[in-house]
Design a protein around this motif. Structure first.
Motif, PDB file in Angstrom:
ATOM      1  N   LYS A 179     -43.755 -14.193 -27.219  1.00 42.03           N
ATOM      2  CA  LYS A 179     -44.706 -13.921 -25.934  1.00 42.03           C
ATOM      3  C   LYS A 179     -44.306 -12.892 -24.575  1.00 42.03           C
ATOM      4  O   LYS A 179     -44.808 -12.185 -24.580  1.00 42.03           O
ATOM      5  N   ARG A 180     -43.361 -14.303 -24.172  1.00 41.34           N
ATOM      6  CA  ARG A 180     -42.600 -13.446 -23.118  1.00 41.34           C
ATOM      7  C   ARG A 180     -41.851 -12.638 -23.110  1.00 41.34           C
ATOM      8  O   ARG A 180     -42.090 -11.681 -22.005  1.00 41.34           O
ATOM      9  N   LEU A 181     -40.704 -13.023 -24.231  1.00 46.44           N
ATOM     10  CA  LEU A 181     -39.491 -11.810 -24.480  1.00 46.44           C
ATOM     11  C   LEU A 181     -40.390 -10.635 -24.777  1.00 46.44           C
ATOM     12  O   LEU A 181     -40.381  -9.891 -24.139  1.00 46.44           O
ATOM     13  N   LYS A 182     -41.612 -10.547 -25.490  1.00 44.72           N
ATOM     14  CA  LYS A 182     -42.508  -9.180 -25.825  1.00 44.72           C
ATOM     15  C   LYS A 182     -43.068  -8.570 -24.458  1.00 44.72           C
ATOM     16  O   LYS A 182     -42.665  -7.605 -24.237  1.00 44.72           O
ATOM     17  N   ALA A 183     -43.487  -9.364 -23.872  1.00 41.63           N
ATOM     18  CA  ALA A 183     -44.472  -8.913 -22.443  1.00 41.63           C
ATOM     19  C   ALA A 183     -43.064  -8.520 -21.207  1.00 41.63           C
ATOM     20  O   ALA A 183     -43.278  -7.560 -21.118  1.00 41.63           O
ATOM     21  N   ILE A 184     -41.901  -8.930 -21.287  1.00 41.94           N
ATOM     22  CA  ILE A 184     -40.584  -8.607 -21.031  1.00 41.94           C
ATOM     23  C   ILE A 184     -40.465  -7.258 -21.323  1.00 41.94           C
ATOM     24  O   ILE A 184     -40.126  -6.027 -20.878  1.00 41.94           O
ATOM     25  N   LEU A 185     -40.012  -7.247 -22.581  1.00 45.16           N
ATOM     26  CA  LEU A 185     -39.711  -5.329 -23.176  1.00 45.16           C
ATOM     27  C   LEU A 185     -40.579  -4.401 -22.903  1.00 45.16           C
ATOM     28  O   LEU A 185     -40.884  -3.544 -23.014  1.00 45.16           O
ATOM     29  N   GLU A 186     -41.849  -4.675 -22.829  1.00 49.08           N
ATOM     30  CA  GLU A 186     -43.073  -3.946 -22.576  1.00 49.08           C
ATOM     31  C   GLU A 186     -42.677  -3.231 -21.363  1.00 49.08           C
ATOM     32  O   GLU A 186     -42.967  -2.659 -21.089  1.00 49.08           O
ATOM     33  N   ILE A 187     -42.922  -4.519 -20.381  1.00 51.03           N
ATOM     34  CA  ILE A 187     -42.591  -3.906 -19.160  1.00 51.03           C
ATOM     35  C   ILE A 187     -40.832  -2.867 -18.819  1.00 51.03           C
ATOM     36  O   ILE A 187     -41.147  -1.852 -18.278  1.00 51.03           O
ATOM     37  N   VAL A 188     -39.843  -3.130 -19.821  1.00 48.91           N
ATOM     38  CA  VAL A 188     -38.869  -2.430 -19.645  1.00 48.91           C
ATOM     39  C   VAL A 188     -39.076  -0.891 -20.370  1.00 48.91           C
ATOM     40  O   VAL A 188     -38.576  -0.085 -19.574  1.00 48.91           O
ATOM     41  N   VAL A 189     -40.209  -1.158 -21.533  1.00 48.94           N
ATOM     42  CA  VAL A 189     -39.996  -0.024 -22.128  1.00 48.94           C
ATOM     43  C   VAL A 189     -40.783   1.259 -21.205  1.00 48.94           C
ATOM     44  O   VAL A 189     -40.920   2.317 -21.594  1.00 48.94           O
ATOM     45  N   GLU A 190     -41.870   0.373 -20.902  1.00 49.77           N
ATOM     46  CA  GLU A 190     -43.247   1.628 -19.807  1.00 49.77           C
ATOM     47  C   GLU A 190     -42.480   1.606 -19.325  1.00 49.77           C
ATOM     48  O   GLU A 190     -41.981   2.846 -18.241  1.00 49.77           O
ATOM     49  N   LYS A 191     -41.145   0.966 -18.046  1.00 52.77           N
ATOM     50  CA  LYS A 191     -40.235   1.695 -16.782  1.00 52.77           C
ATOM     51  C   LYS A 191     -39.264   2.604 -17.121  1.00 52.77           C
ATOM     52  O   LYS A 191     -39.331   3.956 -17.012  1.00 52.77           O
ATOM     53  N   MET A 192     -39.112   2.054 -18.827  1.00 51.90           N
ATOM     54  CA  MET A 192     -38.017   3.527 -18.941  1.00 51.90           C
ATOM     55  C   MET A 192     -39.385   5.345 -19.705  1.00 51.90           C
ATOM     56  O   MET A 192     -38.435   6.199 -19.005  1.00 51.90           O
ATOM     57  N   ASN A 193     -39.610   4.691 -19.961  1.00 46.65           N
ATOM     58  CA  ASN A 193     -40.573   5.975 -20.222  1.00 46.65           C
ATOM     59  C   ASN A 193     -40.995   6.645 -19.529  1.00 46.65           C
ATOM     60  O   ASN A 193     -41.360   7.734 -19.622  1.00 46.65           O
ATOM     61  N   LYS A 194     -41.344   5.739 -17.549  1.00 47.84           N
ATOM     62  CA  LYS A 194     -41.662   6.654 -16.834  1.00 47.84           C
ATOM     63  C   LYS A 194     -40.750   6.844 -15.905  1.00 47.84           C
ATOM     64  O   LYS A 194     -40.458   7.767 -15.118  1.00 47.84           O
ATOM     65  N   LYS A 195     -39.188   7.009 -16.459  1.00 47.47           N
ATOM     66  CA  LYS A 195     -37.770   7.411 -16.138  1.00 47.47           C
ATOM     67  C   LYS A 195     -37.750   6.527 -14.916  1.00 47.47           C
ATOM     68  O   LYS A 195     -37.719   6.711 -13.593  1.00 47.47           O
ATOM     69  N   ALA A 196     -37.820   4.771 -14.819  1.00 46.92           N
ATOM     70  CA  ALA A 196     -38.553   4.119 -13.403  1.00 46.92           C
ATOM     71  C   ALA A 196     -37.321   2.964 -13.530  1.00 46.92           C
ATOM     72  O   ALA A 196     -37.412   1.860 -13.323  1.00 46.92           O
ATOM     73  N   VAL A 197     -36.233   3.436 -14.080  1.00 45.58           N
ATOM     74  CA  VAL A 197     -35.387   1.904 -14.882  1.00 45.58           C
ATOM     75  C   VAL A 197     -35.232   1.415 -12.799  1.00 45.58           C
ATOM     76  O   VAL A 197     -34.674   0.346 -13.291  1.00 45.58           O
ATOM     77  N   ASP A 198     -35.474   1.783 -11.882  1.00 44.44           N
ATOM     78  CA  ASP A 198     -35.119   1.126 -10.769  1.00 44.44           C
ATOM     79  C   ASP A 198     -35.965   0.274 -10.668  1.00 44.44           C
ATOM     80  O   ASP A 198     -35.814  -0.612  -9.179  1.00 44.44           O
ATOM     81  N   SER A 199     -37.280   0.038 -11.228  1.00 46.61           N
ATOM     82  CA  SER A 199     -38.096  -0.544 -10.567  1.00 46.61           C
ATOM     83  C   SER A 199     -38.672  -1.638 -11.458  1.00 46.61           C
ATOM     84  O   SER A 199     -39.599  -2.421 -12.529  1.00 46.61           O
ATOM     85  N   ILE A 200     -37.270  -1.595 -13.260  1.00 49.14           N
ATOM     86  CA  ILE A 200     -37.631  -2.715 -13.768  1.00 49.14           C
ATOM     87  C   ILE A 200     -37.723  -3.848 -12.615  1.00 49.14           C
ATOM     88  O   ILE A 200     -38.270  -5.022 -13.454  1.00 49.14           O
ATOM     89  N   CYS A 201     -36.831  -4.530 -13.017  1.00 54.99           N
ATOM     90  CA  CYS A 201     -35.992  -5.818 -12.162  1.00 54.99           C
ATOM     91  C   CYS A 201     -37.509  -6.092 -11.350  1.00 54.99           C
ATOM     92  O   CYS A 201     -37.800  -7.339 -12.302  1.00 54.99           O
ATOM     93  N   GLU A 202     -38.339  -5.296 -10.605  1.00 53.36           N
ATOM     94  CA  GLU A 202     -39.217  -5.823  -9.801  1.00 53.36           C
ATOM     95  C   GLU A 202     -40.675  -6.220 -10.693  1.00 53.36           C
ATOM     96  O   GLU A 202     -41.413  -6.548 -10.449  1.00 53.36           O
ATOM     97  N   ALA A 203     -40.881  -5.351 -11.291  1.00 55.06           N
ATOM     98  CA  ALA A 203     -41.482  -5.458 -12.342  1.00 55.06           C
ATOM     99  C   ALA A 203     -42.116  -7.381 -12.938  1.00 55.06           C
ATOM    100  O   ALA A 203     -42.231  -7.721 -13.579  1.00 55.06           O
TER     101      ALA A 203
END
Length: 151
Positions: free
Chosen positions: A119-143
């Protein structure tokens, strides 16, 4: 959640169970992501150099691996012109503050400890995918860090 066609992830981890769990979680989040995998840093570099895989849009890199560990792989990736701009997330069992600092110094966008459940891994990957879709790679880690502090 939709992803831009062509997004490619590379997971570099010597633990086949961790690679499979990552694959299952990523597929649950976004089935259209292409996931490549390698069991150690040397295999990852060889696959990239031989073009056995397409260049990934992001790399998840474990630290403790045989043959070539994550630190050596990160050093090679960041020293090679063709790979130095690929974002790398250190995804490891380590939770040492020093490792987080060292990861940033060596060119990774961040380091986070592998979650202990799907569940946690999936939530983290949701954040990564969302940030990549928004071309906001720099904000992945903060999120991701914010999410990990909330749980």
């Amino acid at each position: 959640m939709s992803i831009n066609i062509g997004k490619r992830f590379l997971i570099v981890d010597d633990d086949s169970d961790d690679r499979e769990l990552f694959r299952e979680a990523l597929t649950a989040v976004e089935p259209e992501v292409v996931l490549y995998s390698a069991a150690n840093g040397q295999t990852a570099i060889e696959k990239l150099a031989s073009q056995a895989i397409d260049q990934p849009d992001i790399i998840f890199l474990d630290l403790n691996m045989p043959v070539m560990n994550g630190w050596d792989c990160l050093n090679q990736l960041k020293s090679l012109q063709e790979y130095k701009n690929i974002p790398v997330i250190i995804h490891t069992t380590s939770s040492h503050t020093q490792d987080k600092k060292l990861a940033k110094e060596r060119g990774a966008i961040c380091l986070f400890t592998k979650p202990d459940d799907f569940k946690r891994l999936k939530a983290i990957l949701e954040i990564v995918v969302e940030k990549m879709n928004k071309k906001a790679v720099d904000s992945i880690c903060e999120a991701v860090y914010k999410y990990l502090q909330l749980i």
